[in-house]
Design a protein around this motif. Structure first.
Motif, PDB file in Angstrom:
ATOM      1  N   CYS A  60      -5.074   3.108  -7.167  1.00  0.00           N
ATOM      2  CA  CYS A  60      -6.361   3.060  -8.147  1.00  0.00           C
ATOM      3  C   CYS A  60      -7.504   3.441  -7.509  1.00  0.00           C
ATOM      4  O   CYS A  60      -7.456   3.922  -6.457  1.00  0.00           O
ATOM      5  N   PRO A  61      -8.599   4.142  -8.074  1.00  0.00           N
ATOM      6  CA  PRO A  61      -9.877   4.555  -7.342  1.00  0.00           C
ATOM      7  C   PRO A  61     -10.281   3.710  -6.097  1.00  0.00           C
ATOM      8  O   PRO A  61     -10.711   4.057  -5.262  1.00  0.00           O
ATOM      9  N   GLU A  62     -10.128   2.305  -6.402  1.00  0.00           N
ATOM     10  CA  GLU A  62     -10.242   1.349  -5.389  1.00  0.00           C
ATOM     11  C   GLU A  62      -9.545   1.270  -4.040  1.00  0.00           C
ATOM     12  O   GLU A  62      -9.778   0.808  -2.883  1.00  0.00           O
ATOM     13  N   THR A  63      -8.057   2.150  -4.112  1.00  0.00           N
ATOM     14  CA  THR A  63      -7.239   2.087  -3.121  1.00  0.00           C
ATOM     15  C   THR A  63      -7.709   3.339  -2.179  1.00  0.00           C
ATOM     16  O   THR A  63      -7.897   4.324  -2.378  1.00  0.00           O
ATOM     17  N   LYS A  64      -8.188   2.843  -0.893  1.00  0.00           N
ATOM     18  CA  LYS A  64      -8.337   3.731   0.098  1.00  0.00           C
ATOM     19  C   LYS A  64      -7.280   4.518   0.718  1.00  0.00           C
ATOM     20  O   LYS A  64      -6.482   3.954   1.325  1.00  0.00           O
ATOM     21  N   VAL A  65      -7.482   5.906   0.536  1.00  0.00           N
ATOM     22  CA  VAL A  65      -6.223   6.650   1.261  1.00  0.00           C
ATOM     23  C   VAL A  65      -6.884   7.876   2.124  1.00  0.00           C
ATOM     24  O   VAL A  65      -7.896   8.531   1.559  1.00  0.00           O
ATOM     25  N   PRO A  66      -6.579   7.849   3.192  1.00  0.00           N
ATOM     26  CA  PRO A  66      -6.122   6.628   4.143  1.00  0.00           C
ATOM     27  C   PRO A  66      -6.497   5.614   4.373  1.00  0.00           C
ATOM     28  O   PRO A  66      -7.842   5.451   4.186  1.00  0.00           O
ATOM     29  N   TYR A 104       0.866  -1.150   0.068  1.00  0.00           N
ATOM     30  CA  TYR A 104      -0.131  -0.081   0.053  1.00  0.00           C
ATOM     31  C   TYR A 104       0.935   1.066   0.007  1.00  0.00           C
ATOM     32  O   TYR A 104       0.763   2.287  -0.938  1.00  0.00           O
ATOM     33  N   LEU A 105       1.821   1.301   0.913  1.00  0.00           N
ATOM     34  CA  LEU A 105       2.752   2.436   0.932  1.00  0.00           C
ATOM     35  C   LEU A 105       3.518   2.727  -0.313  1.00  0.00           C
ATOM     36  O   LEU A 105       3.681   3.797  -0.784  1.00  0.00           O
ATOM     37  N   LEU A 106       4.076   1.432  -0.668  1.00  0.00           N
ATOM     38  CA  LEU A 106       4.713   1.721  -2.209  1.00  0.00           C
ATOM     39  C   LEU A 106       3.990   2.224  -3.228  1.00  0.00           C
ATOM     40  O   LEU A 106       4.299   2.958  -4.179  1.00  0.00           O
ATOM     41  N   ALA A 107       2.629   1.670  -3.444  1.00  0.00           N
ATOM     42  CA  ALA A 107       1.627   1.893  -4.232  1.00  0.00           C
ATOM     43  C   ALA A 107       1.518   3.595  -4.302  1.00  0.00           C
ATOM     44  O   ALA A 107       1.387   4.132  -5.461  1.00  0.00           O
ATOM     45  N   ILE A 108       1.269   4.022  -3.085  1.00  0.00           N
ATOM     46  CA  ILE A 108       1.054   5.522  -3.081  1.00  0.00           C
ATOM     47  C   ILE A 108       2.234   6.534  -2.979  1.00  0.00           C
ATOM     48  O   ILE A 108       1.982   7.698  -2.914  1.00  0.00           O
ATOM     49  N   ASN A 109       3.498   5.685  -3.081  1.00  0.00           N
ATOM     50  CA  ASN A 109       4.524   6.586  -3.183  1.00  0.00           C
ATOM     51  C   ASN A 109       5.484   6.089  -4.063  1.00  0.00           C
ATOM     52  O   ASN A 109       6.688   5.390  -3.994  1.00  0.00           O
ATOM     53  N   PRO A 110       4.896   6.332  -5.299  1.00  0.00           N
ATOM     54  CA  PRO A 110       5.785   5.563  -6.525  1.00  0.00           C
ATOM     55  C   PRO A 110       7.312   5.842  -6.622  1.00  0.00           C
ATOM     56  O   PRO A 110       8.046   5.054  -7.008  1.00  0.00           O
ATOM     57  N   GLU A 111       7.611   6.916  -6.006  1.00  0.00           N
ATOM     58  CA  GLU A 111       9.234   7.346  -5.969  1.00  0.00           C
ATOM     59  C   GLU A 111       9.972   6.291  -5.426  1.00  0.00           C
ATOM     60  O   GLU A 111      10.960   6.041  -5.632  1.00  0.00           O
ATOM     61  N   ASN A 132     -10.638  -3.321   5.624  1.00  0.00           N
ATOM     62  CA  ASN A 132     -11.193  -3.800   4.349  1.00  0.00           C
ATOM     63  C   ASN A 132     -10.532  -4.155   3.112  1.00  0.00           C
ATOM     64  O   ASN A 132     -10.705  -4.129   2.212  1.00  0.00           O
ATOM     65  N   GLY A 133      -9.210  -4.385   3.602  1.00  0.00           N
ATOM     66  CA  GLY A 133      -8.268  -5.080   2.631  1.00  0.00           C
ATOM     67  C   GLY A 133      -7.280  -3.864   2.287  1.00  0.00           C
ATOM     68  O   GLY A 133      -7.786  -2.806   2.379  1.00  0.00           O
ATOM     69  N   VAL A 134      -6.547  -4.156   1.194  1.00  0.00           N
ATOM     70  CA  VAL A 134      -5.703  -3.226   0.432  1.00  0.00           C
ATOM     71  C   VAL A 134      -6.008  -3.485  -1.064  1.00  0.00           C
ATOM     72  O   VAL A 134      -5.233  -4.588  -1.644  1.00  0.00           O
ATOM     73  N   PHE A 135      -6.556  -2.537  -1.802  1.00  0.00           N
ATOM     74  CA  PHE A 135      -6.945  -2.732  -3.136  1.00  0.00           C
ATOM     75  C   PHE A 135      -5.972  -1.855  -3.935  1.00  0.00           C
ATOM     76  O   PHE A 135      -5.710  -0.696  -3.877  1.00  0.00           O
ATOM     77  N   VAL A 136      -5.326  -2.675  -4.912  1.00  0.00           N
ATOM     78  CA  VAL A 136      -4.469  -1.897  -5.792  1.00  0.00           C
ATOM     79  C   VAL A 136      -4.629  -2.609  -7.313  1.00  0.00           C
ATOM     80  O   VAL A 136      -5.211  -3.702  -7.418  1.00  0.00           O
ATOM     81  N   LYS A 137      -3.843  -2.200  -8.238  1.00  0.00           N
ATOM     82  CA  LYS A 137      -3.610  -3.097  -9.660  1.00  0.00           C
ATOM     83  C   LYS A 137      -2.313  -3.142  -9.523  1.00  0.00           C
ATOM     84  O   LYS A 137      -1.344  -2.530  -9.099  1.00  0.00           O
TER      85      LYS A 137
END
Length: 537
Positions: free
Chosen positions: A502-508, A353-360, A521-526
């Motif tokens: 993605c839109p299904e990724t809940k932040v926070p 989750y953290l790496l998906a929302i912090n692509p750098e 509720n899980g961690v949703f990513v692509k």
């Protein structure tokens, strides 16, 4: 007429006596419900006002993570609350924790007493106390040495192969998916293989008896919200768990029978044919002279772990060999199920989750991973130690989202630590989740910054503000295995794939924190295959 008058007098006297007895009974009940609530105040420990019988129980009806932080912010870094009638002292002062967990360990050697726990959980290391804990821990610790962890690598690789196959299917579909569920299956496969000597594919075969009974275990687990009531009213809880329950009993019989059957099979096999797994290491410990005494445990650092390949730390002076029983072997297998399943799967999901929302940060990790695979064909126990940035990513993930975000010790006797008195019989709670985000020690505490864990940064920080694996003699015995499992999964994942929010990724993320800290509720990513990467890793 006189008879009627006498009757009314008797009734009046009897009624008055009944009222008096009733009031006395109500008074005793009220006194019973509130008399423990003076304990914390007598010791100068601030706390919110408790309710009769329930104490401050209802503060935690939605979990512990945020309420504990709010409690500390309101009442100070040594404060308290009442779990039912039981006093709990919360210590968020790192200097005091060093004393409690290491230097004054003899006053706080045991975890919180849960009298309602039954076999096989009652025989696991988490629940053992005093001399029995010392004996089992001293026998178990060598099983987690670096040399023994190297023998676990092929088993973890097999589970990782299945994980990569399943993730590849999600990359093919291009749809958002719950990666937390994938990691749950992965850690279940590792536990089944390493601890229970059972090969399963929990992702594709949910009807496997091991998977079915393990899921049943967690649906029955006492480490759920109802455990609050059990902890608050242990006498009632003890009676409730004695009520026969066919599903629970079937679950216990399955795991106990599985281990007993494997032990019998191993004893009939020649040594060279025996599988090298955690169960076999425990069986070997029954006939080995190698055990580690308590004073040899590394207590200088919170997450310090012992390398038992060093012969100097083996206690060869014991007057007699203290064996591990079959019940205790079954109990230690349960340590994996209880302490290893959710903690590892939650950490892996949080890291992704953290790496998906912090692509750098993800790109920086992939650069390190790509360079790693120019030198190595597959990760193993030794070469994953080269991945310094991966180690920082996992450490920062555990800082922000420590699955073991709180743990407790019993106060064995009245004592004073750094000027603060502690009452015998209370629980001492260590709020790792608060410590990990305390702005006094962590600038921008809610930001994901892996560089907080460079050698220089770690050396400049108080060691007891970061304790994801506990500290002192009762730290997590399986720390090395957990880190190995996570690193081997992540290095192969980010070699092949990129994760995308993605839109299904809940932040926070919404969190649950009744037992371990996890995504509610899980961690949703692509997930996407990386271009130009054709590695078989």
């Amino acid at each position: 007429m006189m008879a009627v008058w006498d009757f009314l007098n008797i009734f009046h006297n009897t009624s008055g006596l009944s009222v008096t007895l009733g009031l006395l009974l109500l008074g005793l009940i009220y006194w019973y419900s509130v008399y423990p609530f003076s304990v914390l105040s007598r010791h100068g420990i601030k706390h919110p006002k408790p309710l009769p019988f329930f104490g401050n129980l209802f503060m935690f009806h939605q979990g512990f993570f945020d309420p504990l932080s709010d409690l500390i912010k309101t009442h100070g870094k040594v404060c308290g609350y009442y779990l039912g009638r039981k006093p709990v002292v919360v210590v968020a002062d790192p200097d005091m924790l060093r004393q409690v967990m290491v230097r004054d360990f003899s006053s706080f050697p045991n975890r919180m007493n849960l009298r309602f726990i039954s076999k096989p959980m009652s025989d696991c290391l988490l629940m053992l106390k005093n001399e029995r804990w010392k004996r089992v821990r001293s026998i178990l610790t060598p099983a987690f040495s670096a040399s023994k962890m190297k023998e676990m690598v092929p088993l973890i690789n097999t589970a990782t192969d299945a994980l990569m196959k399943n993730l590849d299917a999600y990359a093919e579909s291009g749809e958002a998916f719950n990666i937390h569920k994938c990691f749950g299956c992965f850690t279940m496969d590792v536990i089944a293989s390493v601890a229970f000597a059972t090969q399963v594919d929990s992702q594709n075969n949910t009807d496997d008896p091991f998977v079915r009974h393990a899921q049943l275990f967690f649906s029955f687990s006492l480490f759920r919200p109802i455990a609050l009531l059990f902890a608050a009213f242990p006498s009632i809880a003890t009676l409730l768990v004695r009520i026969p329950n066919k599903r629970r009993d079937d679950m216990n019989h399955f795991f106990i029978g599985t281990i007993q059957k494997i032990i019998q099979q191993r004893e009939e096999q020649p040594p060279e044919q025996r599988r090298r797994d955690f169960l076999q290491l425990m069986l070997d410990a029954r006939s080995s002279d190698a055990s580690v005494s308590l004073e040899h445990f590394d207590t200088a650092e919170p997450a310090g772990e012992l390398d038992t390949t060093n012969e100097q730390i083996l206690n060869q002076d014991r007057p007699q060999r203290k064996m591990i029983t079959e019940d205790e072997i079954v109990g230690q297998a349960f340590v994996f199920l209880v302490a290893g399943y959710e903690t590892s799967s939650n950490t892996l999901a949080f890291a992704c989750y953290l790496l998906a929302i912090n692509p750098e940060c993800q790109r920086k990790l992939q650069e390190e991973v790509d360079h790693f695979f120019t030198r190595h064909e597959l990760p193993d126990y030794t070469n994953v130690q080269e991945l310094k940035y991966l180690d920082m990513v996992i450490s920062e993930t555990l800082r922000l989202y420590p699955p073991g975000f709180r743990f407790a010790r019993n106060v064995e006797r009245d004592c004073v630590v750094n000027g603060q008195s502690f009452p015998k019989g209370a629980s001492l709670e260590i709020p790792a989740g608060f410590l990990h985000r305390d702005p006094e020690h962590w600038p921008d505490p809610d930001k994901f910054i892996p560089e907080r864990f460079t050698p220089e940064a770690k050396a400049s920080r108080h060691p007891f503000v970061y304790i994801p694996f506990g500290a002192g003699p009762r730290n997590c015995v399986g720390m090395r295995l957990a880190q190995l499992e996570m690193k081997m999964a992540l290095v192969r994942l980010f070699r092949r794939f990129s994760l995308v929010a993605c839109p299904e990724t809940k932040v926070p993320l919404e969190l649950k924190s009744s037992s371990t800290l996890g995504p509610k509720n899980g961690v949703f990513v692509k997930i996407e295959r990386r271009q130009g990467i054709h590695s078989t890793a």
